[in-house]
Design a protein around this motif. Structure first.
Motif, PDB file in Angstrom:
ATOM      1  N   ARG A  32      -0.965  -1.403  25.496  1.00 60.06           N
ATOM      2  CA  ARG A  32      -0.011  -0.835  26.444  1.00 60.06           C
ATOM      3  C   ARG A  32       1.159  -1.788  26.690  1.00 60.06           C
ATOM      4  N   THR A  34       2.290  -4.052  24.583  1.00 58.70           N
ATOM      5  CA  THR A  34       3.125  -4.082  23.380  1.00 58.70           C
ATOM      6  C   THR A  34       4.007  -2.842  23.295  1.00 58.70           C
ATOM      7  N   LEU A  35       3.433  -1.679  23.587  1.00 60.53           N
ATOM      8  CA  LEU A  35       4.216  -0.442  23.549  1.00 60.53           C
ATOM      9  C   LEU A  35       5.322  -0.462  24.596  1.00 60.53           C
ATOM     10  N   TYR A  36       5.020  -1.008  25.767  1.00 60.91           N
ATOM     11  CA  TYR A  36       6.043  -1.068  26.820  1.00 60.91           C
ATOM     12  C   TYR A  36       7.202  -1.960  26.398  1.00 60.91           C
ATOM     13  N   ARG A  37       6.880  -3.128  25.808  1.00 57.23           N
ATOM     14  CA  ARG A  37       7.933  -4.039  25.391  1.00 57.23           C
ATOM     15  C   ARG A  37       8.729  -3.496  24.213  1.00 57.23           C
ATOM     16  N   SER A  38       8.109  -2.629  23.426  1.00 62.93           N
ATOM     17  CA  SER A  38       8.798  -2.048  22.266  1.00 62.93           C
ATOM     18  C   SER A  38       9.499  -0.740  22.604  1.00 62.93           C
ATOM     19  N   GLY A  39       9.395  -0.299  23.853  1.00 66.23           N
ATOM     20  CA  GLY A  39       9.939   1.002  24.226  1.00 66.23           C
ATOM     21  C   GLY A  39      11.442   1.106  24.011  1.00 66.23           C
ATOM     22  N   ALA A  40      12.181   0.043  24.364  1.00 65.39           N
ATOM     23  CA  ALA A  40      13.633   0.084  24.224  1.00 65.39           C
ATOM     24  C   ALA A  40      14.042   0.184  22.756  1.00 65.39           C
ATOM     25  N   ILE A  42      12.177   1.383  20.250  1.00 63.94           N
ATOM     26  CA  ILE A  42      11.792   2.716  19.759  1.00 63.94           C
ATOM     27  C   ILE A  42      12.795   3.766  20.228  1.00 63.94           C
ATOM     28  N   GLY A  43      13.215   3.664  21.489  1.00 61.16           N
ATOM     29  CA  GLY A  43      14.206   4.607  22.010  1.00 61.16           C
ATOM     30  C   GLY A  43      15.531   4.514  21.273  1.00 61.16           C
TER      31      GLY A  43
END
Length: 280
Positions: A32, A34-40, A42-43
């Motif tokens: 979770r 890692t996904l949060y930090r990669s969110g920007a 990915i967006g």
């Protein structure tokens, strides 16, 4: 006897189940995070893919192709080996200039910080060159050293030298005086204080300069390769733009971004390795 054994068995069962669920919980938290930090990122990639396809006119789409076309072109260059050739050329030049900046910048910074008279003498000259952008001197390096490898390595050396030098000076001068006095109280001579107290305490700040130098080495070289180079990522970008190979140009730009990210991550890992004592 059996009734007395039941609580122990129950405790053992609960303990084992907790041991099984704890790693799972930690793994889920890591995913979770890692996904949060990669969110920007990915967006941003989703916007790059969707806007050219649904919001741009066909004529404008030529200048901003969707992400999948860029990735297809990137894969073609990887398979053909063309991308590896340009990456190798850029990395070789950056590595030589960067390593020379470290070999020269760290010792000079330590000497300037340790000997105050030398620092007072050199500081005005260092301030002049520090505030002169490397790209502003690119024509000078090109005219005096030619358009070959020497001028490109030299401008990388210049761009990477001052972040290393200035952060080395700052790190050596910011050592707690109490540590130095404690070393003298323990009977250490000047060389031992310098090698065992000042230098280790300066490592975190020195590595900040090294990270800045690594980024500067890559970015300045890309700009230098856009003038008079026959290989390299900078040459690939300008050549693709001149040939109107727009997806190839964006693929080269994406490669530069990934390369810069990898270099920074590697330097962060080295910083953590050499600064383990500070975290402890």
């Amino acid at each position: 006897m059996s009734t007395l054994a039941l609580p122990d068995q129950q405790i053992r069962v609960e303990t084992s189940s907790a041991q099984r669920t704890a790693p799972t919980g930690r793994a889920g938290a890591t995913i979770r995070k890692t996904l949060y930090r990669s969110g920007a990122i990915i967006g941003f990639l989703l916007v790059w893919e969707l806007i050219p396809q649904f919001l741009l006119e066909p004529a404008s789409k030529v200048f901003l192709p969707p992400l999948h076309e860029v990735l297809q072109q990137l894969w073609k260059m990887i398979v053909s080996g063309d991308l590896l050739t340009h990456i190798s050329a850029s990395l070789g030049r950056s590595a030589i200039g960067f390593l020379l900046a470290l070999v020269i910048g760290v010792p000079v910074g330590l000497v300037v910080a340790w000997f105050s008279r030398i620092g007072d003498f050199l500081n005005p000259l260092l301030e002049v060159f520090r505030n002169t952008a490397a790209l502003a001197l690119l024509p000078v390096f090109t005219l005096t050293l030619g358009i070959g490898e020497l001028s490109k390595v030299t401008i990388v050396l210049y761009a990477a030298f001052f972040p290393v030098l200035l952060n080395t000076i700052l790190g050596a001068r910011s050592v707690d005086p109490l540590l130095i006095r404690a070393g003298k109280t323990l009977g250490l001579n000047n060389f031992e204080i310098f090698s065992k107290v000042v230098l280790p305490a300066s490592v975190p700040i020195i590595f900040t300069g090294i990270r800045m130098a690594g980024t500067s080495a890559v970015l300045v070289l890309i700009a230098a390769e856009m003038i008079g180079a026959k290989a390299g990522l900078g040459y690939l970008i300008t050549n693709s733009q001149a040939s109107f190979l727009i997806p190839k140009m964006y693929a080269a730009i994406l490669t530069v971004a990934i390369l810069g990210f990898v270099v920074n991550a590697a330097l962060v890992a080295l910083e953590r390795h050499f600064s383990r004592w500070a975290r402890a």
